[in-house]
Write a protein that holds these residues in place. Structure first.
Motif, mmCIF file in Angstrom:
data_model
loop_
_atom_site.group_PDB
_atom_site.id
_atom_site.type_symbol
_atom_site.label_atom_id
_atom_site.label_comp_id
_atom_site.label_asym_id
_atom_site.label_seq_id
_atom_site.Cartn_x
_atom_site.Cartn_y
_atom_site.Cartn_z
ATOM 1 N N ASP A 95 -3.246 89.081 44.888
ATOM 2 C CA ASP A 95 -4.554 90.279 44.962
ATOM 3 C C ASP A 95 -4.430 91.175 45.042
ATOM 4 O O ASP A 95 -4.822 92.386 44.771
ATOM 5 N N VAL A 96 -3.733 92.140 46.381
ATOM 6 C CA VAL A 96 -3.385 93.739 46.922
ATOM 7 C C VAL A 96 -3.018 94.421 45.982
ATOM 8 O O VAL A 96 -2.003 94.299 46.219
ATOM 9 N N ARG A 97 -3.197 94.879 44.648
ATOM 10 C CA ARG A 97 -1.972 95.599 44.138
ATOM 11 C C ARG A 97 -2.445 96.980 43.987
ATOM 12 O O ARG A 97 -3.868 97.887 43.284
ATOM 13 N N SER A 98 -2.210 97.364 44.768
ATOM 14 C CA SER A 98 -2.718 99.440 44.650
ATOM 15 C C SER A 98 -1.697 100.069 43.674
ATOM 16 O O SER A 98 -0.782 100.086 43.239
ATOM 17 N N PRO A 99 -1.928 100.962 42.532
ATOM 18 C CA PRO A 99 -1.924 101.526 41.971
ATOM 19 C C PRO A 99 -0.291 102.126 41.961
ATOM 20 O O PRO A 99 0.475 102.246 41.048
ATOM 21 N N LEU A 100 -0.412 102.990 43.377
ATOM 22 C CA LEU A 100 0.860 103.360 43.665
ATOM 23 C C LEU A 100 2.177 102.010 43.314
ATOM 24 O O LEU A 100 3.466 102.208 42.757
ATOM 25 N N ALA A 101 1.390 100.929 44.605
ATOM 26 C CA ALA A 101 2.626 100.304 43.754
ATOM 27 C C ALA A 101 2.726 99.590 42.560
ATOM 28 O O ALA A 101 4.154 98.652 42.704
ATOM 29 N N VAL A 102 1.965 99.400 42.060
ATOM 30 C CA VAL A 102 1.830 99.261 40.443
ATOM 31 C C VAL A 102 3.116 100.062 38.921
ATOM 32 O O VAL A 102 3.709 99.194 38.880
ATOM 33 N N LYS A 103 2.834 100.968 40.146
ATOM 34 C CA LYS A 103 3.629 102.195 38.879
ATOM 35 C C LYS A 103 5.096 102.033 39.338
ATOM 36 O O LYS A 103 6.007 102.124 38.661
ATOM 37 N N VAL A 104 5.055 102.156 40.855
ATOM 38 C CA VAL A 104 6.536 101.725 41.511
ATOM 39 C C VAL A 104 6.743 100.517 40.884
ATOM 40 O O VAL A 104 8.581 100.396 40.383
ATOM 41 N N GLY A 105 6.222 99.603 40.438
ATOM 42 C CA GLY A 105 6.530 98.468 40.257
ATOM 43 C C GLY A 105 7.693 98.276 38.660
ATOM 44 O O GLY A 105 8.381 97.481 38.616
ATOM 45 N N LYS A 106 6.563 98.806 37.854
ATOM 46 C CA LYS A 106 6.592 98.857 37.160
ATOM 47 C C LYS A 106 7.801 99.900 36.520
ATOM 48 O O LYS A 106 9.217 99.617 35.705
ATOM 49 N N ASN A 107 8.292 100.343 37.131
ATOM 50 C CA ASN A 107 9.378 101.757 37.158
ATOM 51 C C ASN A 107 10.499 100.804 37.031
ATOM 52 O O ASN A 107 11.941 101.823 36.500
ATOM 53 N N LEU A 108 10.622 100.712 38.518
ATOM 54 C CA LEU A 108 11.883 99.823 39.458
ATOM 55 C C LEU A 108 11.929 98.903 38.047
ATOM 56 O O LEU A 108 13.395 98.673 37.283
ATOM 57 N N LYS A 109 11.388 97.907 37.642
ATOM 58 C CA LYS A 109 11.538 97.085 36.488
ATOM 59 C C LYS A 109 12.265 97.644 34.434
ATOM 60 O O LYS A 109 13.507 96.848 34.936
ATOM 61 N N ARG A 110 11.696 98.712 34.595
ATOM 62 C CA ARG A 110 11.836 99.235 33.668
ATOM 63 C C ARG A 110 13.767 100.328 33.850
ATOM 64 O O ARG A 110 14.523 99.584 32.539
ATOM 65 N N LEU A 111 13.659 100.589 34.790
ATOM 66 C CA LEU A 111 14.504 101.294 34.831
ATOM 67 C C LEU A 111 15.997 100.161 34.868
ATOM 68 O O LEU A 111 17.252 100.357 34.759
ATOM 69 N N ARG A 112 15.876 98.871 35.606
ATOM 70 C CA ARG A 112 16.323 98.017 36.036
ATOM 71 C C ARG A 112 17.299 97.441 34.512
ATOM 72 O O ARG A 112 18.223 97.016 34.456
ATOM 73 N N GLU A 113 16.034 97.247 33.365
ATOM 74 C CA GLU A 113 16.214 96.462 32.651
ATOM 75 C C GLU A 113 16.916 97.417 31.742
ATOM 76 O O GLU A 113 18.121 97.379 31.204
ATOM 77 N N LEU A 114 16.911 98.797 31.627
ATOM 78 C CA LEU A 114 17.209 99.781 30.999
ATOM 79 C C LEU A 114 18.911 100.180 31.152
ATOM 80 O O LEU A 114 19.871 100.092 30.528
ATOM 81 N N ALA A 115 19.052 99.816 32.706
ATOM 82 C CA ALA A 115 19.910 99.889 33.316
ATOM 83 C C ALA A 115 21.262 98.100 33.422
ATOM 84 O O ALA A 115 22.581 98.017 33.413
ATOM 85 N N ASP A 116 20.446 97.616 32.232
ATOM 86 C CA ASP A 116 21.090 96.241 31.700
ATOM 87 C C ASP A 116 21.101 94.843 33.249
ATOM 88 O O ASP A 116 22.220 94.643 33.137
ATOM 89 N N LEU A 117 21.008 94.663 34.333
ATOM 90 C CA LEU A 117 20.796 94.518 35.326
ATOM 91 C C LEU A 117 19.949 93.659 35.674
ATOM 92 O O LEU A 117 18.974 93.481 34.889
ATOM 93 N N THR A 118 20.834 92.806 36.227
ATOM 94 C CA THR A 118 18.703 91.393 36.285
ATOM 95 C C THR A 118 18.877 91.928 37.978
ATOM 96 O O THR A 118 19.255 92.663 39.024
ATOM 97 N N GLN A 119 17.251 91.362 38.830
ATOM 98 C CA GLN A 119 17.082 91.397 39.924
ATOM 99 C C GLN A 119 18.232 91.371 41.235
ATOM 100 O O GLN A 119 17.948 91.684 42.441
ATOM 101 N N ALA A 120 19.031 89.997 40.522
ATOM 102 C CA ALA A 120 20.090 89.709 41.243
ATOM 103 C C ALA A 120 21.692 90.624 41.949
ATOM 104 O O ALA A 120 21.414 90.759 42.932
ATOM 105 N N ASP A 121 21.252 91.270 40.409
ATOM 106 C CA ASP A 121 22.278 92.416 40.184
ATOM 107 C C ASP A 121 22.184 93.391 41.413
ATOM 108 O O ASP A 121 23.018 93.856 41.849
ATOM 109 N N LEU A 122 21.069 93.687 40.923
ATOM 110 C CA LEU A 122 20.429 94.880 41.662
ATOM 111 C C LEU A 122 20.379 94.721 43.424
ATOM 112 O O LEU A 122 19.874 95.640 44.325
ATOM 113 N N HIS A 123 20.351 93.719 43.943
ATOM 114 C CA HIS A 123 19.956 93.489 45.118
ATOM 115 C C HIS A 123 21.855 93.387 46.122
ATOM 116 O O HIS A 123 21.416 93.824 46.624
ATOM 117 N N VAL A 124 22.987 93.183 44.759
ATOM 118 C CA VAL A 124 24.009 92.486 45.715
ATOM 119 C C VAL A 124 24.780 94.721 45.363
ATOM 120 O O VAL A 124 25.222 95.084 46.196
#
Length: 83
Positions: free
Chosen positions: A8-37
């Motif tokens: 329930d605790v989501r700061s605007p900056l944390a949300v912004k970083v999360g959206k950007n991380l997901k967008r950039l990861r998907e643009l790179a055609d990576l899964t979360q597991a790929d990014l972890h590796v």
């Protein structure tokens, strides 16, 4: 008083970083597991960051940016408007 969950605790900056991380990861055609590796950032951390409930350290931000071949500022900027 009943306290909400961490989800329930989501700061605007944390949300912004999360959206950007997901967008950039998907643009790179990576899964979360790929990014972890690529980055050694924990899979659960990546998931929490993308949901806007995780607060990455500066070291994590650097590792994620290197793994995504972007700049840290790309994770901090305002994400493009959703279509």
């Amino acid at each position: 008083m009943v306290k909400g969950s961490a989800e329930d605790v989501r700061s605007p900056l944390a949300v912004k970083v999360g959206k950007n991380l997901k967008r950039l990861r998907e643009l790179a055609d990576l899964t979360q597991a790929d990014l972890h590796v690529l980055t050694s950032v924990g899979l659960s951390h990546i998931s929490r960051i993308e949901r806007g409930v995780g607060n990455p350290t500066l070291d994590m931000m650097e590792a994620l940016a290197i793994g995504l071949k972007c700049e840290i500022r790309d994770l901090l900027q305002d994400p493009p408007a959703e279509a």
